[in-house]
Each structure stands twice: as C-alpha cells, then as structure tokens.
Design a protein around this motif. Structure first.
Motif, short mmCIF file in Angstrom:
data_model
loop_
_atom_site.label_atom_id
_atom_site.label_comp_id
_atom_site.label_asym_id
_atom_site.label_seq_id
_atom_site.Cartn_x
_atom_site.Cartn_y
_atom_site.Cartn_z
N ASP A 82 -26.55 -63.32 41.35
CA ASP A 82 -25.52 -62.69 43.15
C ASP A 82 -25.86 -61.53 43.89
N MET A 83 -25.55 -60.53 42.45
CA MET A 83 -25.64 -58.47 42.78
C MET A 83 -26.40 -57.95 42.78
N THR A 84 -27.94 -58.93 41.87
CA THR A 84 -28.72 -57.73 42.10
C THR A 84 -29.61 -58.14 43.09
N GLY A 85 -29.55 -59.27 44.04
CA GLY A 85 -30.71 -59.25 45.04
C GLY A 85 -30.27 -57.78 45.97
N SER A 86 -29.44 -56.82 45.65
CA SER A 86 -28.54 -56.40 46.35
C SER A 86 -30.21 -54.91 46.45
N ASP A 87 -29.73 -54.43 47.53
CA ASP A 87 -30.73 -52.96 47.23
C ASP A 87 -29.97 -51.92 46.67
N GLN A 88 -28.68 -51.68 47.02
CA GLN A 88 -27.80 -50.95 46.07
C GLN A 88 -27.30 -50.80 44.23
N THR A 89 -28.01 -49.31 44.32
CA THR A 89 -28.11 -49.71 42.95
C THR A 89 -26.53 -49.16 42.14
N THR A 90 -25.57 -49.83 42.64
CA THR A 90 -23.78 -49.38 42.29
C THR A 90 -23.52 -50.28 41.16
N PRO A 91 -22.41 -49.78 40.45
CA PRO A 91 -22.13 -49.71 39.02
C PRO A 91 -22.06 -51.64 38.72
#
Length: 881
Positions: free
Chosen positions: A653-662
């Motif tokens: 779910d989360m790693t598809g984003s291009d944002q390297t947030t915590p």
C-alpha cells in the motif's frame, strides 16, 4: 514490460518516456475538455496544493452558475500545462523529535522522544509509554486507524493533548505544533503507521488503498471539490422555496390553472403579464354573472334593470348639464363677461361724474339714477306721451317725474341726460350688464340635496363623496353669481362621480346581458363555465406578484440545476477508475506479491483483488487463489500468517508512493515465529536504506535480530548500511515515558556495568539523601533489573565470546575454543549473580521477599563483576597450542 525487439537500452528509455509523456499530455487534454469552472477548480487545486476554503467553494459555485447561464465576462482560469509531465520531486521527510508532550495517556508532562539513525527502535517494557507515543503519532499524521487518544484517566482535570513535532524535509528543519482539537498536521499526512489496528483493517470486506499516484490524488481532490460545490448548489436551491399560494381546487381545468400548472423557467414574461390582466369590465362581468345565476325571476329582474338604467340616464343628464355649465370654457366666458361689465360700468361712471359734476343733486349717472331714468323712459313712451320719442321737449310738455312744465333749463338738462344715457360708454356698460345677467340666468339651479344623495347612492357612490361634490357645486355657483371673484376658482372634482356612473352603467349592462343569456335556453351551463374562468383569472391577477416571483425562482432553480450538471462527477469518476485500473490496481497486486515473498509468505496462496466502489475509489479484498470455496482469509490463515499478510498489504500500500516518508511500526513481529521475524527484520532494514523506520517494541528478540541485520549490512561493501539507534523508555514510579539517558542494556557488558556503578548508583544515593523514597526504590529496582540483563549478555558476549546468542539462529563456531577458558569459579560467580538479581527482571511469587540490595551492596557486586570481566579477558586459552 517492453520486449527487446532489437532496441538498445537508450532507445527503450526514449520510447518509454515518449509514451509516458503522451499519456500525461492526453490527461491534460482531457482536463481541457471539462467545463470551464471545473478547469478553474483544477487549476486552483494544482497551484495551491489544498482544497478550497468555504469562501472559495462559494466562489466556484458562482462560476458554475455563471457558466450555466452563459454569462459573458466571467473570469475562468486555465489549467497550467506541464503539471504532470515531470515526476514530482521526492520528499525525504524524517521525524527528528517529539517534545513538550502534554495530556497524552499517562505520559509525563513535558517528556521528549528523539529519533536518531535510519532505524530508531523505541524499546520499553509494558506500561513504559510506547503506546502513548505511537498513538500520538497516529493522531498527528491523521492515520485512518487511530483510536481515541485520552489523557491520564486518573487526573481530575486533564489538559487537552498536545505536543511539538520536529521534522526535517529534504534537510530543512521544521517544527509542527499539534493539538488534539486542531486535527492532524498536513505536513505529516504521508507518515504511515502499522500496528495491530492497521493490520486488522486489511481483513475487512474491502480496504481502500492508501497510496494514490499524483494524477489519482489530483482527481480525488477534484471529485471532492465537485461534490462540495454540488452540495453548495443544492443548499442554494433548497433555499429557493416557493411562495406561490395553492390554486383553488374548484377552479381546476381553467385556462389560468392550466397555465400555472405548466409554469416553467422558459415561460415568456409577456405571456405571464397577459395572464395577469384584470379590468373593471372583467370584475363587473363576473359580478353580473354571479348575480344572474342566483336570480330566480329573470324577467322581473330585467325590468328592474331597465328602470334603473333610465334613472341612471336622467341623473347622468343632470350631471352633464352641471358639468357643462361649470366647465372651464363656460366659466371662462362668464368670468370674462363679468369682468367686461365691471370695466365698462366703471368707465361709464367716471364719465357721468365728469358730465354731471355741477349737478344740483349727487348721484346722477349712478345705478339707482339709471334705473329711475329707464323707468321714466318707459312711462313716457307707454303712457304719458305714447308714440313720442323720450324725452319730449316740445313747448308745454311736462316732466314725467314731477309733472312740472319744462322750462328751457329743464329741457336742456333732459337733453343732456338722454345724451349721456345713449352715449358710447353708458351704452356699452348697459350692453355688458345685460349679457352678464343673461349668462347668470342660464346657470343651472343647485340640485335638491336629498334627491342628489339618493341618486348617488343608486350608482354606488359613497355618501360622503356625494355630499362633498354637492357642496363644491354650490360653492362654484355662488362664486360665479357673485358680483366679484376673489382668489382662484375651485372647480368641483367630478372624477369619483364619473367613475361611479361608469361603473353603474357597466354593471347594469353586464347584468342585463347576463340575465338575457341566462334567460336563453341551455345557456346556464355556459355562464357557469365562464364564471369559473373569470374567477380563475381574478385569482391569477390577485396573485400576480407571487406568480412573477415563482417564475424568477424557477429560472434560478433551472440555472442551479444546469450548474449541478456541470458539477457532475461521472466523467471524473470514470477517468479516475480508468487510471486506477492502470496505475493502482495492477501495481498494488504486484507489489503485494513481492512484499509477501520478501516477508517469507510465498507459500501463502493469497492475492488482493481490486473492487470498484464508485467515485473513483479502489478497494482490495484479500482472496485465495484457485480456492474451491469462498472464505474469509482471516478465518483460514493462522494468527501469524494473518499478521504477515497484513504487513505485506501495508507495505504494498505504502511503497507505491514516490514520497520517502517515515514508516512507524508498533510491535511489527507480534504472533510471528522465528523465521517470519527474521524475514520481517530483513525487510525493515532494507526499507531503512531509503526512508526512516521507527519501531516500537518490548521484544528483546527484535532488538537482537535488528542488531545482527544491521551488522550484516555493514559487511556488504557495495551498499551503505542503515544506522541503528535504540531508545529505551522507562516507568519510574508514576512517571511514564521517561527516556533512559544512561541505557545500559544495549551496551557491551563491561561498559554497561561501569555505567551502573559510576553514574546510576550516585543518582540512587542522591534520592536517598533528599529522602525521595519513591524515586529511590524505583531507581534501585531498575538498576537491579539492568544488572540481571547485563549478566545474561556477559554470558553471551564474554564467557561464550559470541558463540551463540539468544534470538539468533546462527552459531559462530570459531569461538568454540573460548569455552576452554571457563572454570568452576567463573560459573559460580555468574550463578550467584543471576540468582540474586533475577527477581528484579522476572516476576516472582508474592510470598518471596524481593527487597533490593543497598547501594553499597550493589556497588560491591558491580566491582566484582567488572574485575572478573577484566581478568577473564586477559586469561589465556588453555586449549590453544
């Protein structure tokens, strides 16, 4: 995936970029085909990177209405080109510190928690405050799975939860102030938290994916704005309530009712105005038909109407005579005649005074004298000297007044008198007087009051108005007959009388016509139908203002409905569904399968199936591949398998984003066996290469695995190993969430024991000196517990030299020879210390005493162990040659 087809890598890259750019250009072209207000909203969303405020939503609703109405001069905005052509800059967000925490669970007010390294492990026993910090983070970043955040339930007046969160984004520091009532922090919305609640969410019937690519996020915002504008338009429409009264049911089917029932926004104003016409003629016609339909003796009533019409004609003739006699033109003639007579008589009088200035008697030439002279003339010509012209001047003639013989002087006087009377001025004055008297004689007499009032009442004139008009007529007649006119002439106001006469004539005519129609055979039904039409027309006239207002309302409602059609989200939803299918659904499934394999769950035959839920929302249901029966994955998988599947779903779910947030993990290895634990740790360490990873745990096994994994990563020369930082939380008495600044559990045994001896025991002695019994006891028990943990690590790190350690599956066989250094005294020392301090690390039966040793006794034991470690390290291995 692209096949080779003989293309070089450079050619493949160029082709992929061209295809991607074309797709993005097509997307912007698609936006340019939307309604103008939608393009304006899209432009504002892209430029502001936030949803519009209430005022801005109202402005967008105004733009939608203007576009629906086709108003010219409206300022629409164009969507900026190139927004989706280049990939957005990657945002490297990292949590630095949580500080000044107030009112969060039982956390001590003002506590701080600092995050260092690529992986920060927040370690603590149960009740040490880990969950309080984790819940705070979930609320601050707006996690959908957050649970209620309550303050200290044992406090009578707890403050509102708040804290400050320091971050760095792309190396730039920032501090956010968070308060529960203020909601989540926009800058932390991409921080994701995984815990048991988040894990359970992936086993509901459907789970909306958290991650959305840029275009999907943009469309989600645009759909939300369109929905909000639609809601604003619906609110405005609901406020446009109709004020039109209900049409009488008994008049249904009439032309007015049919017109009203078909009233629409596009009705022409001229047609509405035509329906609102109602004249006095229509009113009298309606009254006449009503009266005729009630009449039983129609013939007798017709005779009565004829008689009344004759009476009206006579009265109207009288009024006509009065109006003509007192008209402006007739009054002007009379006033002119009186003025002329007065002027001429004045001239004649002045002439007489001049002629008879030396007369023996006064008044010669005056009005009374003239009357006497004229009477004398008449007497002479008719009786005294008939046939002889007056005055008779022959010798022997006598005066017709005194009967005396006329002498020469008398005859001369008579001749002068006659010459004066028949002279120019006197003759003109006499003629003018005669004409004035004639005009006065032609003036009508004042009507008798009682008859006047009866006639006025018969035509429906108000009695007071009738009396006032009669008084005005009387004053006018007196004014015209007076010798002189002072001031202006006040003419009678005939308008009320004229209106009453006209209305009476019309009423009688209408009644006569209606009675005649009713008298005809078969005409009664037609009259009743006509009466319904007239009553309906009268209702329409009486409610004309409400009808006009209703037309205005219908036009406003239609304009809003047209604007609502422009705000319809169907096209936006379809586009988002198509993009979701291409960019999200397939990508999520692939990422899930990859994550599941990385976490050691490849053997689990399960995959996410996308579900369309409308409005461009995409959900996933976890289903078994090739299953013969339908079943909920949660009920088939074991607790550990459920956990690993949920973790795979979360990471996909989360790693598809291009944002390297915590990424924040609260006890990620709960219910997992050793193999799954190791695979999870490997994945967490790998994630920490590109983003910050924060882990809350009370599991020593997780600490050991993370230490091993990061050490192993350091040995790979081709990669940069993530750094590991461990923060230990303590509960000291009632103080929860305290960071152990002198954490010894993760140090090498000797340095850990040295910290206990040199730093923590002095702190204990200080508590004892100031008489703080609670702090003294808590600190002493804490040091005893640390002593016990360090003894265990001494066995692993010193006696066994790392040959084998808890929670580690591998064995370092090169250290086997170190075992030869161990003797019986070593074992006895370790056994004594383990036995003595175990009760402070592990739960003991209540009947066993657990009083901690004194600071002096503790210091002595620490010295013994430190001395032993130093001696053991110098001891030679007797098994070596």
């Amino acid at each position: 995936m692209y096949k080779s087809d003989g293309l070089t890598d450079e050619e493949k890259g160029t082709t992929m970029i061209a295809v991607a750019k074309k797709a993005r250009d097509d997307f912007e072209e698609w936006i340019a085909q939307r309604s103008k207000w939608i393009q304006t909203a899209a432009a504002r969303i892209v430029l502001s990177q936030k949803l519009p405020s209430r005022e801005e939503l109202s402005e967008l609703a105004d733009l939608a209405l203007a576009e629906a109405a086709g108003l010219s001069g409206t300022s629409f905005e164009k969507f900026p080109s190139g927004v989706f052509v280049s990939r957005s800059a990657v945002s490297d967000l990292r949590l630095q510190k949580i500080e000044n925490v107030i009112g969060v669970n039982a956390l001590q007010h003002g506590v701080n928690l600092e995050f260092q390294g690529d992986i920060t492990v927040v370690f603590g026993q149960n009740g040490s405050g880990k969950s309080g910090f984790a819940r705070l983070i979930k609320h601050a970043c707006g996690a959908r799975t957050r649970i209620e955040l309550v303050p200290d339930v044992f406090s009578a007046n707890p403050p509102e939860p708040e804290a400050q969160i320091a971050v760095s984004e792309n190396g730039t520091p920032a501090v956010f102030s968070w308060r529960m009532s203020g909601g989540s922090i926009e800058g932390l919305r991409h921080v994701h938290v995984f815990d048991s609640v988040a894990a359970a969410r992936y086993f509901t019937a459907g789970n909306e994916a958290t991650y959305e690519p840029k275009r999907l996020r943009f469309l989600s915002s645009l759909v939300e704005v369109a929905d909000l504008v639609s809601a604003e338009l619906r609110r405005r429409k609901s406020a446009l309530t109709s004020t039109l009264p209900a049409f009488p049911r008994e008049l249904e089917g009439t032309a007015a009712e049919i017109f009203l029932s078909n009233l629409r926004h596009d009705v022409q104003d001229v047609d509405v105005e035509a329906m609102c016409i109602w004249s006095e003629y229509d009113s009298e016609r309606k009254k006449a038909i009503e009266a005729s339909l009630k009449e039983t003796d129609v013939a007798g009533r017709l005779k009565e109407v004829t008689t009344r019409k004759k009476g009206l004609a006579l009265f109207e003739t009288q009024v006509t005579g009065l109006k003509r006699a007192l008209s402006n033109s007739n009054t002007a003639v009379l006033i002119k005649a009186r003025s002329d007579a007065m002027a001429k008589r004045k001239a004649a009088s002045e002439d007489a005074e001049r002629v008879f200035r030396n007369a023996a008697l006064d008044g010669v030439g005056k009005e009374s004298w003239r009357l006497l002279w004229e009477r004398a003339r008449a007497y002479s010509e008719l009786s005294a000297y008939p046939g002889t012209t007056f005055p008779v001047m022959e010798r022997g003639s006598r005066c017709v007044l005194c009967h005396q013989l006329l002498d020469a002087e008398s005859r001369k006087r008579f001749i002068d008198f006659e010459m004066f009377v028949k002279g120019g001025l006197e003759a003109a004055a006499t003629t003018a007087d005669t004409e004035l008297k004639r005009l006065w004689a032609e003036l009508p007499t004042l009507p008798e009051k009682m008859k006047w009032l009866v006639d006025a009442e018969a035509i429906g004139m108000d009695e007071a108005q009738a009396e006032r008009l009669l008084s005005e007529i009387e004053k006018m007649l007196l004014t015209l007959k007076s010798p002189t006119i002072k001031g202006t002439v006040n003419y009678p106001v005939w308008r009320p009388l004229d209106k009453a006469i006209e209305a009476a004539r019309l009423s009688l005519t209408q009644l006569e016509t209606a009675l005649a129609e009713v008298q005809k055979s078969g005409k009664r039904d037609e009259q009743e139908k006509l009466l319904r039409e007239l009553r309906a027309a009268e209702w329409f006239y009486q409610n004309g203002a409400a009808v006009r207002a209703e037309v205005i309302r219908l036009r406003a409602v239609h304009q809003i409905e047209e604007a609502e059609r422009l705000a319809n989200t169907h096209a936006l939803t379809q586009k988002k569904n198509a993009l979701a299918e291409d960019e999200l659904a397939r990508g999520y499934r692939e990422r899930f399968l990859v994550e599941l394999e990385l976490l050691g769950g490849k053997r689990l035959s399960i995959e996410p199936v996308p579900l369309q839920e409308g409005k461009g929302k995409v959900s996933f249901s976890l289903s078994f591949k090739n299953a013969k029966q339908r079943a909920n994955a949660e009920t088939v998988l074991s607790e550990g398998e459920n956990r690993i599947v949920a973790l795979a779903a979360f990471l996909a779910d989360m790693t598809g984003s291009d944002q390297t947030t915590p990424f924040i993990f609260d006890d990620p290895i709960s219910s997992l066996d050793q193999e799954y634990e190791e695979r999870v740790v490997e994945r967490l360490v790998d994630l920490a290469r590109t983003r910050q990873v924060v882990i809350f745990t009370h599991r020593l096994s997780l600490l050991a695995l993370l230490e091993d994994a990061t050490e192993a990563a350091k040995r790979v020369a081709t990669e940069i190993a993530p750094t590991l930082s461990i923060v230990t939380l303590r509960r000291i008495g009632t103080e929860v969430g305290m960071v152990d600044e002198l954490d010894v559990r993760h140090k090498k045994p000797r340095s850990g024991f040295a910290v206990l001896r040199d730093q923590k025991i002095p702190q204990i002695r200080k508590h004892m000196e100031v008489g703080n019994a609670t702090a003294y006891e808590s600190a002493l028990k804490m040091v005893c517990g640390d002593f016990r943990v360090l003894i265990e690590r001494t066995i692993e790190k010193v006696m066994l030299d790392g040959l084998m350690e808890r929670f580690r599956r591998s064995m370092q066989t090169k250290q086997i020879m170190t075992l030869a250094k161990i003797n019986a005294d070593d074992c006895a020392l370790i056994d004594v210390m383990m036995t003595k301090y175990s009760r402070f690390e592990h739960s003991q039966p209540d009947e066993l005493a657990s009083n901690p040793p004194s600071p002096d006794e503790l210091a002595t034991d620490l010295d013994k162990v430190i001395t032993w470690i130093d001696e053991f390290g110098k001891r030679k291995n007797s098994g070596r040659s």
